[in-house]
Design a protein around this motif. Structure first.
Motif, short mmCIF file in Angstrom:
data_model
loop_
_atom_site.label_atom_id
_atom_site.label_comp_id
_atom_site.label_asym_id
_atom_site.label_seq_id
_atom_site.Cartn_x
_atom_site.Cartn_y
_atom_site.Cartn_z
N PHE A 1 0.86 -1.20 0.00
CA PHE A 1 0.00 0.00 0.00
C PHE A 1 0.89 1.24 0.00
O PHE A 1 2.06 1.19 0.37
N GLY A 2 0.30 2.35 -0.41
CA GLY A 2 1.00 3.63 -0.37
C GLY A 2 0.61 4.42 0.86
O GLY A 2 -0.52 4.34 1.35
N THR B 1 -1.99 5.01 -2.99
CA THR B 1 -1.47 3.87 -3.74
C THR B 1 -1.50 4.14 -5.24
O THR B 1 -0.56 3.81 -5.96
N ARG B 2 -2.57 4.76 -5.71
CA ARG B 2 -2.64 5.10 -7.13
C ARG B 2 -1.54 6.06 -7.53
O ARG B 2 -1.05 6.02 -8.67
N GLY C 1 -6.36 -4.49 -3.67
CA GLY C 1 -7.53 -3.85 -3.11
C GLY C 1 -7.37 -2.39 -2.73
O GLY C 1 -8.33 -1.76 -2.28
N TYR C 2 -6.17 -1.83 -2.95
CA TYR C 2 -5.98 -0.40 -2.73
C TYR C 2 -5.76 0.35 -4.04
O TYR C 2 -5.29 1.49 -4.04
N GLY C 3 -6.08 -0.31 -5.15
CA GLY C 3 -6.02 0.35 -6.45
C GLY C 3 -7.41 0.64 -6.96
O GLY C 3 -7.75 1.75 -7.33
N LEU C 4 -8.23 -0.43 -7.01
CA LEU C 4 -9.62 -0.34 -7.44
C LEU C 4 -9.75 0.16 -8.88
O LEU C 4 -10.80 0.64 -9.29
N ASP C 5 -8.65 0.06 -9.62
CA ASP C 5 -8.66 0.18 -11.07
C ASP C 5 -7.65 -0.83 -11.59
O ASP C 5 -6.79 -1.30 -10.84
N LEU C 6 -7.76 -1.18 -12.85
CA LEU C 6 -6.94 -2.27 -13.37
C LEU C 6 -5.46 -1.97 -13.27
O LEU C 6 -4.67 -2.82 -12.83
N THR D 1 -3.67 -0.01 -11.25
CA THR D 1 -3.08 -0.01 -9.90
C THR D 1 -3.18 -1.38 -9.24
O THR D 1 -2.26 -1.80 -8.53
N GLU D 2 -4.27 -2.09 -9.46
CA GLU D 2 -4.36 -3.45 -8.93
C GLU D 2 -3.26 -4.33 -9.52
O GLU D 2 -2.61 -5.11 -8.81
N ARG D 3 -3.02 -4.18 -10.82
CA ARG D 3 -1.93 -4.93 -11.46
C ARG D 3 -0.58 -4.56 -10.83
O ARG D 3 0.24 -5.42 -10.54
#
Length: 411
Positions: free
Chosen positions: A79-80, A113-114, A145-150, A152-154
């Motif tokens: 996580f960030g 995180t993003r 689970g702290y990106g919630l977009d493809l 950042t999750e990747r």
């Protein structure tokens, strides 16, 4: 001279967690390692007469305790940023739900995180992973689970894989797309759940980044119906499931994940008797997370007596995350499970070894037995209960073996 064994450990106290004896304890024991596996384990007096000549290296442990390498089966390690400010808010009276609904909580970590590059996330995560390793952990689960977009999750899942390679740890990755609703989908839950099920999960699975699927089934998270949608997609892709269930309320999440023969249901403070029975029938492991219970100052205990009565395997994990369990010691989590949840030391230690292995779907670790992976922790104690008894300190771990390779915990 060729050798039958790479390494032979003598004069050990072995907590094998196999057999009927408490802790599977073998005093005056020996254990032989070869090509990354345990080749022989048992009482030293039962060794072949030429045992020491058969080993390339022999170490005498003078009674030191040897356990399977510890397994942290529930973490959010990548996580960030941090959420120390929310820690302050909670101690000034704000509840977890109030913070989350005001834009804090998981969503605040999503923003940090993003904004972090893959290398920055790796640099932030590496010390946390090293702290677990230095505490005797040889296998760790890491959720996204702290990106919630493809994208950042990747990035999170790639960092988790890199952590394993960098430290020699076994890392199991879990895709937690249904963790929170991202800000850009605040008014369109249906579209976000569809994105997770139809685009994010298939893409990440096809890239080999996903070992299991999780969701946060809770009043401030996702509904049982939304959870079923992602579980159905996971099943189509051949991926096992697990669930954050019954932490803040009872939505029958444990029974839901059990209906998919899920690996585990985690948290479980509000678990019902019917949920316990469903887990017992399915073989779903109960993962207890005393760090979150402690950090949130919760008062409702998981139903330990019911889990015992129905013989549901109980695992213990750190739940290391920036908001509700910034805990970097699995040994301390085991001790907290004893003090806060009233587990016995043996139950707690089985919870970070054999039952934690079950919670991740492993059959090749968690016990000291011939054929198992040679992940071992060697401790500067002689009684297993001391691992739960000592609160903190870096003196307890002596050595660690990762796939048969000896590593100093300080390296």
């Amino acid at each position: 001279m060729s050798h039958s064994w790479d390494h032979l450990l003598l004069d050990a106290t072995l907590a094998t967690f196999a057999g009927d004896a408490p802790y599977g304890l073998v005093r005056h024991g020996a254990i032989a390692l070869h090509e990354g596996r345990i080749s022989w384990v048992g009482p030293q007096g039962a060794l072949p007469d030429d045992a020491e000549r058969r080993a390339a290296r022999v170490d005498h442990l003078d009674g030191a305790l040897v356990t399977p390498g510890l397994i942290d089966c529930h973490t959010h390690l990548v996580f960030g940023g941090d959420r120390a400010h929310e820690f302050d808010l909670r101690l000034n009276g704000a509840s977890y739900e109030e913070i989350a609904r005001a834009g804090g909580g998981i969503v605040s970590t999503v923003k940090a995180t993003r904004e972090a590059s893959e290398d920055a996330l790796f640099a932030q995560t590496l010390p946390r992973a090293h702290a677990l390793l230095a505490d005797g952990v040889t296998t760790v689960e890491i959720k996204s689970g702290y990106g919630l977009d493809l994208e950042t999750e990747r990035r999170m899942l790639r960092v988790a894989r890199r952590i394993g390679k960098a430290l020699g740890l076994t890392v199991r990755t879990t895709f937690l797309g249904l963790h929170a609703l991202p800000p850009e989908y605040r008014d369109d839950r249906e579209a976000y759940v569809a994105l997770v099920c139809d685009e994010m999960l298939p893409a990440l699975a096809s890239e080999g980044l996903v070992d299991a699927i999780d969701a946060f089934c809770e009043n401030i998270g996702f509904t049982p119906d939304e959870t079923r949608r992602v579980f159905d997609r996971a099943t189509q892709l051949g991926l096992p499931v697990k669930l954050h269930a019954e932490q803040l309320s009872d939505l029958d999440g444990a029974a839901l994940v059990a209906s998919y023969r899920g690996l585990s249901a985690d948290h479980l403070e509000h678990l019902s008797d019917s949920g316990i029975r469903a887990m017992a029938s399915a073989g779903t492991v109960a993962v207890l997370l005393p760090g979150a219970f402690y950090a949130l100052r919760e008062t409702k205990l998981p139903p330990i007596a019911g889990l015992r009565e129905h013989r549901v395997p109980m695992a213990v994990a750190t739940d290391c995350n920036p908001g509700t369990s910034p805990l970097l010691s699995l040994r301390l989590a085991a001790g907290m499970a004893c003090t806060l949840f009233r587990l016995t030391p043996e139950e707690a230690l089985r919870g970070v070894t054999v039952n934690a292995a079950k919670a991740l779907g492993f059959t090749d670790r968690g016990t000291l037995a011939a054929g198992q992976r040679a992940d071992l922790s060697v401790w500067n104690v002689r009684e297993p209960a001391e691992l739960c008894y000592w609160i903190g300190g870096s003196h307890v771990l002596r050595d660690i073996f990762l796939g048969g390779e000896l590593l100093s915990p300080e390296s």
